[in-house]
Design an enzyme around this catalytic site. Structure first.
Site, mmCIF file in Angstrom:
data_model
loop_
_atom_site.group_PDB
_atom_site.id
_atom_site.type_symbol
_atom_site.label_atom_id
_atom_site.label_comp_id
_atom_site.label_asym_id
_atom_site.label_seq_id
_atom_site.Cartn_x
_atom_site.Cartn_y
_atom_site.Cartn_z
ATOM 1 N N SER A 181 43.558 48.018 35.806
ATOM 2 C CA SER A 181 44.483 48.410 34.750
ATOM 3 C C SER A 181 45.819 48.870 35.339
ATOM 4 C CB SER A 181 43.855 49.487 33.877
ATOM 5 O OG SER A 181 44.548 49.611 32.657
ATOM 6 N N ASP A 390 38.852 41.109 27.457
ATOM 7 C CA ASP A 390 39.856 42.180 27.404
ATOM 8 C C ASP A 390 41.081 41.720 26.622
ATOM 9 O OD1 ASP A 390 41.322 44.472 27.881
ATOM 10 O OD2 ASP A 390 41.986 43.829 29.856
ATOM 11 N N HIS A 454 37.462 44.900 29.787
ATOM 12 C CA HIS A 454 38.542 45.481 30.588
ATOM 13 C C HIS A 454 37.984 46.181 31.822
ATOM 14 C CE1 HIS A 454 42.530 47.240 31.172
ATOM 15 N NE2 HIS A 454 41.993 48.436 31.274
#
Length: 684
Positions: A181, A390, A454
């Site tokens: 991320s 994601d 994710h």
């Protein structure tokens, strides 16, 4: 004078770093580990506060970063992976206890084994950063926060300087910086800083052995990622043009595009634009289910795994369930002390600190995507992997980013890009599972992880460990339905397999081991012998036998008809190759046998001579007057040789970079009970 002398000594003592032993973590102090039957799955652990070296003259505050390190107790590995969660402001204990660490926290707030832990492949080091993230703190009276990635990077370099002083063996290991991320920003910045440090360091032993970076679902190019939201949502059927909010979405998309196009390249640009950030918010609003019969926890799409639903405006912040157990685990009596922390000096653990996010606005730094071309051109191995479910950092945005990258003399993935299917093999059930797809070109590898979110290591932990296997080249290469398939496995130790690493993806350097070099030299020697024998007619008998055999086979096939020409030259070539390999194998066995006999004969002869020969003694020196040699030595290693000291400091560590497959036929953000701690959903 005496006062100042003792004050100086006290200052030096206070500045001294704790020893490695002081950071040791006793497994019996952590709840749940005593209940684990297979003790070999419990790693060796070190944890605590590491004081940062104060290299920044403008930053005189003492900062302590919290780290937790895991390594295999039964084997010394030659790779160190540093894992960073993103946010910014989210603790890397998410990675340690929710994703790819050795343990997960169950509902009883006890540690249980994570079968997909990365520590079976490399030593894992989890670090809370920037300052005031997780258990990392500053001693200043007023809390100070990093406001730019340049300062965050410098602080982490200061951490590494201190860390390698306490753990000097780790400095000589192959170093991989990894994260997910928003760590898509941290990781390239750190890689660039390490390369710069190495370039400025003349002593090779003082350099950091940076080998590669791994970024999962990375937020690296804010502009491109934002513009990918709407096309990705349309392609996945998450929204269509009949949606009443679609026209609003198009206007939002246009505002973002106009903002990016109109910027002045000669001026410093904002790190990201508000017009672009609002697109995701608009998609969540447009896909909100407000029908009366919809359960409250199914109203909004989960931005971390779009196939799941959540309440509004959480939209994913209540996921995954495991993260809700972590605060309670750290609140258990004795846990902080077991991790060598002073409870009076650390805040109560929370997953993400929103204040860190608010302050890190990067008014000077540029997005990390601009660092990638230089890193790739330097030869650094880069792996980007994405969970295909994601939405937040979706694979469309990452692939669009790659298409724009210029490196290695070409732009994006070229016509020479290698494409592989990727399977995960479970040896216990003897079944293969589709894990994803792999693209590789030059030194960039992109991995799409099938049906993953994710947080790939959370919901596909065994698949995620396969990402490390692909980097380390601990994989099999097989052919299925005419396509090359990479296979990663459930095995804890890939060294159990005869996996000579040749670098199928070019991930490793492809350098053969000493044994492989010797075998190659021997093969060349056999080839030369074969050529010489062929020229001298020594192999005519073999050829005649082959010809006779081939004639007999043709006679059998062509009975009742005329002789036909060979209709399958490929099979004939394969048969010739097999014959050649058999002859080579015979020569190899013969040669090895001769070497063994000669070696044993030499040894026996040496023993015989030594036993039947009178010992000689020096006739020019009186033994009674001889002085010890060491008195005249001028170099320290002479004494070491005399006393039999070994100069190999760490023979137990495996050689790195020997790798090739066998041929066998940001997230950083996890849910929190407090909604406002999710940086990605701030505007909601």
């Amino acid at each position: 004078m005496r006062f100042w002398y003792f004050s100086a000594i006290l200052w030096v003592v206070c500045q001294a770093l704790p020893s490695k032993k002081q950071y040791s973590v006793a497994p019996e102090l952590l709840p749940g580990l005593s209940e684990i039957e297979d003790k070999s799955t419990i790693p060796e652990m070190y944890a605590g506060h590491m004081p940062l070296a104060q290299s920044n003259s403008d930053d005189k505050d003492e900062i302590d970063y919290f780290f937790w390190k895991f390594s295999r107790p039964d084997k010394v590995l030659n790779t160190l992976i540093i894992w960073l969660n993103g946010g910014p402001g989210c603790s890397s204990m998410d990675g340690a206890l929710v994703e790819n660490g050795p343990f997960r926290v169950n509902k009883d707030l006890k540690l249980v084994v994570n079968e997909g832990s990365w520590h079976t492949r490399a030593d894992m080091l989890y670090v809370d950063q920037p300052v005031n993230t997780g258990f990392s703190v500053s001693n200043s009276k007023e809390k100070k926060y990093d406001e730019d990635l340049t300062l965050t990077t410098q602080h982490f370099m200061d951490f590494l300087e201190s860390y390698f002083k306490v753990f000097p063996d780790d400095q000589f290991k192959d170093l991989i910086i990894a994260g997910e991320s928003y760590s898509g920003q941290y990781v390239p910045f750190l890689a660039e800083a390490i390369q710069k440090r190495n370039a400025e360091t003349s002593d090779d032993l003082a350099k950091y052995n940076l080998r590669g970076i791994l970024v999962g679902n990375g937020w690296m190019d804010p502009d491109t990622q934002s513009l990918a939201y709407l096309p990705f949502a349309l392609s996945k059927g998450l929204i269509d043009q009949n949606n009443p909010h679609f026209s609003t979405l198009l206007r939002q998309q246009e505002k973002c595009q106009d903002r990016i196009i109109s910027r002045n390249p000669n001026e410093h640009q904002p790190f990201q634009y508000e017009e672009c950030e609002n697109i995701l918010q608009s998609i969540l609003t447009a896909t909100r289910d407000v029908s009366a019969d919809t359960p409250s926890n199914q109203v909004c799409m989960n931005i971390y795994s779009y196939n799941l639903r959540d309440s509004y405006p959480a939209c994913g912040s209540n996921w995954p369930d495991e993260v809700l157990h972590v605060p309670g685990f750290f609140d258990r009596p004795g846990i902080l002390e077991a991790l060598n922390l002073d409870p009076s000096k650390v805040p109560q653990w929370k997953e993400c600190n929103l204040e860190v996010y608010y302050h890190l606005k990067n008014r000077k730094a540029v997005p990390s995507v601009r660092k990638l071309p230089a890193l790739l051109d330097s030869g650094l191995k880069v792996i980007l992997y994405n969970g295909e479910m994601d939405l937040l950092c979706n694979e469309r945005g990452v692939l669009d980013m790659i298409d724009k990258l210029q490196w290695g003399g070409a732009k994006g993935f070229s016509s020479k890009t290698k494409e592989y299917d990727w399977n995960y093999r479970d040896f216990e059930t003897n079944t293969d599972h589709i894990a994803g797809n792999v693209l590789h070109d030059r030194n960039l590898t992109y991995i799409s992880v099938h049906n993953a979110s994710h947080m790939v290591p959370n919901d596909k932990s065994l698949y995620s460990r396969g990402v490390v296997d692909i980097y380390l080249d601990d994989i099999f290469l097989e052919e299925l339905h005419g396509k090359d398939v990479l296979v990663t496995t459930s095995e804890k130790d890939m060294d159990d397999f005869d996996n000579s690493k040749l670098g199928v993806l070019g991930i490793t350097d492809g350098k053969p081991s000493e044994e492989e070099e010797l075998e190659e030299e021997f093969d060349q020697y056999v080839d030369e012998l074969e050529e010489g024998e062929s020229e001298s007619g020594l192999l005519d008998d073999d050829k005649e036998d082959e010809t006779v055999g081939a004639t007999d086979q043709n006679d059998d096939k062509n009975k009742g008809g005329e002789d036909k020409p060979n209709e399958n030259p490929d099979k004939e070539k394969e048969e010739q190759d097999r014959q050649r390999k058999r002859r080579k194998g015979t020569f190899k066995i013969f040669g090895i046998t001769i070497l063994v006999v000669l070696t044993l004969g030499s040894f026996v002869f040496y023993i015989y001579i030594r036993k039947h020969t009178n010992k000689t003694r020096a006739i020019l020196i009186d033994p009674s007057r001889r002085q010890h040699d060491s008195q005249n030595k001028r170099v320290s290693w002479a004494d070491d040789l005399e006393h039999g000291y070994d100069f190999e400091t760490d023979q137990s560590q495996p050689r790195s970079g020997q790798s090739a497959p066998k041929k066998n036929g940001s997230y950083t953000r996890v849910p929190n009970t407090e909604l406002d701690e999710s940086f990605e959903l701030e505007n909601l």
